[in-house]
Motif scaffolding. Structure first.
Motif, mmCIF file in Angstrom:
data_model
loop_
_atom_site.group_PDB
_atom_site.id
_atom_site.type_symbol
_atom_site.label_atom_id
_atom_site.label_comp_id
_atom_site.label_asym_id
_atom_site.label_seq_id
_atom_site.Cartn_x
_atom_site.Cartn_y
_atom_site.Cartn_z
ATOM 1 N N ASP A 146 19.169 -21.104 -4.440
ATOM 2 C CA ASP A 146 18.740 -20.589 -5.737
ATOM 3 C C ASP A 146 17.465 -19.749 -5.669
ATOM 4 N N SER A 169 15.614 -12.289 -6.952
ATOM 5 C CA SER A 169 16.273 -11.046 -7.365
ATOM 6 C C SER A 169 16.083 -10.740 -8.841
ATOM 7 N N LEU A 170 15.642 -11.722 -9.625
ATOM 8 C CA LEU A 170 15.446 -11.515 -11.065
ATOM 9 C C LEU A 170 14.044 -10.947 -11.311
ATOM 10 N N ARG A 226 25.838 -8.359 -17.933
ATOM 11 C CA ARG A 226 24.508 -8.222 -17.353
ATOM 12 C C ARG A 226 23.481 -7.787 -18.397
ATOM 13 N N PHE A 286 16.739 -17.398 -3.600
ATOM 14 C CA PHE A 286 17.090 -15.997 -3.351
ATOM 15 C C PHE A 286 17.584 -15.329 -4.626
ATOM 16 N N LEU A 287 18.322 -16.078 -5.444
ATOM 17 C CA LEU A 287 18.752 -15.533 -6.728
ATOM 18 C C LEU A 287 17.562 -15.359 -7.664
ATOM 19 N N VAL A 295 23.880 -22.966 -9.082
ATOM 20 C CA VAL A 295 23.676 -22.522 -7.706
ATOM 21 C C VAL A 295 23.061 -23.661 -6.900
ATOM 22 N N ARG A 309 10.916 -17.506 -13.431
ATOM 23 C CA ARG A 309 11.671 -17.704 -12.187
ATOM 24 C C ARG A 309 11.390 -19.079 -11.594
ATOM 25 N N LEU A 354 24.794 -21.448 -14.062
ATOM 26 C CA LEU A 354 25.209 -20.848 -12.796
ATOM 27 C C LEU A 354 25.497 -21.901 -11.738
ATOM 28 N N ASN A 384 29.741 -16.847 -15.204
ATOM 29 C CA ASN A 384 29.391 -15.667 -14.412
ATOM 30 C C ASN A 384 30.230 -14.465 -14.792
#
Length: 358
Positions: A293, A299-300, A262, A295-296, A288, A308, A286, A257
């Motif tokens: 996961d 966000s992508l 980014r 929610f992450l 997660v 996703r 990651l 991370n």
């Protein structure tokens, strides 16, 4: 000697002295009761692993001095602690459930619930993961306990993969993370179940008992000891064994991370297949928890829905901390082969289901 799924076991009455000695050696390796009834301590390297995981990061921060206050190091500490704290309650749940299964559930329960044919037991075990909330940290000790209770390894591994990916908590979180898109919830359920069942069948066809560490403590109730005592010893063994590997996995995920910029993420978003492969790899690194996961993944937004979906299917089945937990429980030979095959099957399942439903 007779051959079992966990290795070679001395025949009853054949060389009692040698059998006792072998049992004691096995007990010394797994931290359990030997043939003489004495409870062995966990091996020394487990204690060193736990101490090192707790002390080494702090020592490094102390030696590095001011650099320990740098934003990157602060982010590393935050991510590492967040992953560990997030996963520990579910690891605790899994080890409690594992100890309870081992101490209180008769072996005949599993023989009645699961079909006699292993090929049919695999999809039944995969669907059973739908009704048991938990994350990947909890599924490893539970699967190990199921194997110890006579469940075919192929069925136990199908449950190991499905339970953290398709349980009600995860599906509800996915619905909340993708409001107005029920097809994403359905796609995650279908792709995860497909992956779990296919991997169970693959193990049934190509798996080898020699790839598994002889880690099964015992099957059945031990005479002269209460079931609560068995539960306590089983819980203690499983939790101490898996907690150290959880911390190591969290440290590796935190390093990724902090180290990867980014801008690298944006480079892969344009190509469809490359984005699926990249998000699958990102899910592994990651680490997660499956309850978070979605929610992450939501966000992508720069990535395709299929990519996703791959992130959410691969993550609960293969990530750094899960590979470490599997290696500590079943052995490195199993973890390397099983994890690599699971990634391939999960990516193909995500691409197939995503192309149809999304």
């Amino acid at each position: 000697m007779r051959k079992t799924a966990g290795g070679l076991v001395p025949e009853a009455g054949a060389g009692a002295g040698a059998g006792d000695e072998a049992a004691d050696r096995a007990a010394g390796d797994s931290g359990v009761e030997g043939a003489d009834g004495v409870v062995r301590e966990l091996p020394r390297h487990w204690a060193l692993l736990l101490i090192g995981a707790a002390v080494v990061p702090g020592m490094l921060l102390f030696v590095l001095g001011r650099w320990g206050d740098a934003p990157a190091m602060q982010a590393w500490r935050t991510v590492c602690l967040a992953i560990t704290v997030q996963a520990t309650p579910f690891l605790l749940l899994g080890t409690v459930l594992s100890g309870a299964i081992n101490a209180f559930v008769p072996e005949r329960v599993f023989t009645r619930l699961l079909p006699r044919r292993a090929g049919l037991a695999v999809p039944v075990a995969g669907v059973a993961g739908v009704v048991l909330p938990g994350c990947e940290c909890a599924s490893v000790p539970v699967a190990n306990s199921l194997i110890g209770r006579g469940v075919p390894p192929a069925a136990a591994f199908a449950f190991l993969l499905s339970a953290p990916a398709v349980n009600p908590v995860v599906l509800t979180a996915t619905a909340i993370a993708f409001p107005g898109h029920p097809e994403m919830v359905l796609a995650r359920l279908a792709a995860s179940l497909l992956t779990a069942v296919v991997m169970g069948w693959l193990w049934l066809c190509f798996g080898r008992a020699k790839w598994l560490r002889p880690a099964v403590r015992h099957t059945g109730h031990q005479h002269g000891r209460s079931r609560w005592e068995e539960f306590r010893l089983g819980f203690q063994h499983d939790f101490l064994q898996t907690a150290g590997f959880l911390v190591l996995g969290a440290m590796a995920a935190a390093t990724f991370n902090v180290a990867v910029p980014r801008s690298v993420l944006d480079t892969f978003a344009g190509a469809p297949w490359l984005s699926i492969a990249f998000l699958a790899a990102l899910a592994i690194l990651l680490a997660v928890c499956s309850e978070a996961d979605a929610f992450l993944a939501a966000s992508l937004t720069g990535f395709s829905p299929a990519a996703r979906l791959a992130f959410m299917v691969v993550g609960p089945m293969v990530d750094l901390k899960l590979i470490a937990l599997q290696a500590g429980t079943f052995g490195r030979a199993f973890a390397v082969r099983f994890s690599a095959a699971t990634v391939v099957v999960a990516v193909l399942s995500s691409a197939l289901i995503g192309g149809v439903l999304l």
